[in-house]
Design an enzyme around this catalytic site. Sequence first.
Site, mmCIF file in Angstrom:
data_model
loop_
_atom_site.group_PDB
_atom_site.id
_atom_site.type_symbol
_atom_site.label_atom_id
_atom_site.label_comp_id
_atom_site.label_asym_id
_atom_site.label_seq_id
_atom_site.Cartn_x
_atom_site.Cartn_y
_atom_site.Cartn_z
ATOM 1 N N SER A 58 0.854 -1.192 0.000
ATOM 2 C CA SER A 58 0.000 0.000 0.000
ATOM 3 C C SER A 58 0.883 1.233 0.000
ATOM 4 O O SER A 58 1.389 1.656 1.039
ATOM 5 C CB SER A 58 -0.921 0.015 1.229
ATOM 6 N N GLU A 59 1.060 1.821 -1.175
ATOM 7 C CA GLU A 59 1.896 3.007 -1.290
ATOM 8 C C GLU A 59 1.309 4.183 -0.512
ATOM 9 O O GLU A 59 2.047 5.010 0.035
ATOM 10 C CB GLU A 59 2.082 3.381 -2.764
ATOM 11 N N GLN A 81 8.671 0.498 -4.348
ATOM 12 C CA GLN A 81 9.425 -0.517 -5.082
ATOM 13 C C GLN A 81 9.795 -0.099 -6.502
ATOM 14 O O GLN A 81 10.904 -0.369 -6.969
ATOM 15 C CB GLN A 81 8.632 -1.823 -5.106
ATOM 16 N N PHE A 82 8.880 0.558 -7.211
ATOM 17 C CA PHE A 82 9.144 1.145 -8.530
ATOM 18 C C PHE A 82 8.422 2.484 -8.593
ATOM 19 O O PHE A 82 7.320 2.630 -8.059
ATOM 20 C CB PHE A 82 8.664 0.239 -9.660
ATOM 21 N N HIS A 128 6.592 -0.071 -14.415
ATOM 22 C CA HIS A 128 7.880 -0.265 -13.760
ATOM 23 C C HIS A 128 8.969 0.651 -14.333
ATOM 24 O O HIS A 128 10.097 0.607 -13.855
ATOM 25 C CB HIS A 128 8.351 -1.718 -13.913
#
Length: 321
Positions: A58-59, A81-82, A128
Amino acid sequence: MQETIVGAINDALHAEMATDDKVVVFGEDVAESGGVFRATDGLKDRFGKERVTDTPLSEIAIVGGAVGLAMYGYRPVAEIQFSGFLTPAFDQLVTQASRIRWRTRGEWTAPLVVRTPYGAGVKALEHHSESLEGAYGHVPGLKVVVPSTPHDAKGLLIAAIRDPDPVLFLEPKHIYRSFNGELPEESYKVPIGEAAVRREGTELTVVSWGAMMEPTMAAVENHGVDAEVIDLRTVSPLDHETIVESVKRTGRALVVHEAARTGGFGSELVARINDDALYYLEAPVERVTGFDIPVPLLSMEDYYLPNPPRIEEGIRRVLEH
């Protein structure tokens, strides 16, 4: 010692966590596995699970939690993460973190860092490979940093962690491990807001940043032009003076970035040059950029990214005008 960019980032995190127990690291898979690119490798073993924490996917929660921790005395370093996954947390960065100092008239600040690998070149899946530094650089109160060498990666990350305001730290994953550079073992800061002149010259000013520095330098060497090459290092705050003074000396300018052309940060650079160096120009400012499409998958990604031949063509257009 010799180190890669990702190794330099890991070294900076180790150094700052050892120096300040208020520095905490969290994000998806950063603790048990050391991150998808191993940038946080070894941190949990050294500093423990209370300071290095795996989070749910959950960003919004990751960046929102960083804002709260930062306001209450911690120095959170959150990993997304990206960079393509950062957009769900755009609200936390834009309406919360970047406005805390202004909203409270300086009574509160949000000294947090959001680290995220960005850019294309590794043939990853959709979402990504985005390069959206122009969008985040547009946000007042949010600093945006993009290193291109191991030395700068360590020094800029240390500076970002110690900074009193929120910093988005964009790591060019295409060159995470593509070369080694000299890295001092001691802690040091590279000032946020200062560009680096990677090559001095008199015929042309070339401005780039991140992973595009490699093909830019190659194109300049291949073409044989006496170009001054500037590495922005920081999108916001922008080192306006270094760029303008260089263009006043050379009379010509080229901007190279991998983001889509329309609305890319190169547009701001062209505007700044026209604002303050227009009467010194001997040719219109040129741009070599990505295309106005999502980053394509697999083999077409190589065509999307600016490469030395495309950059050389941009150099020719400027010089022959």
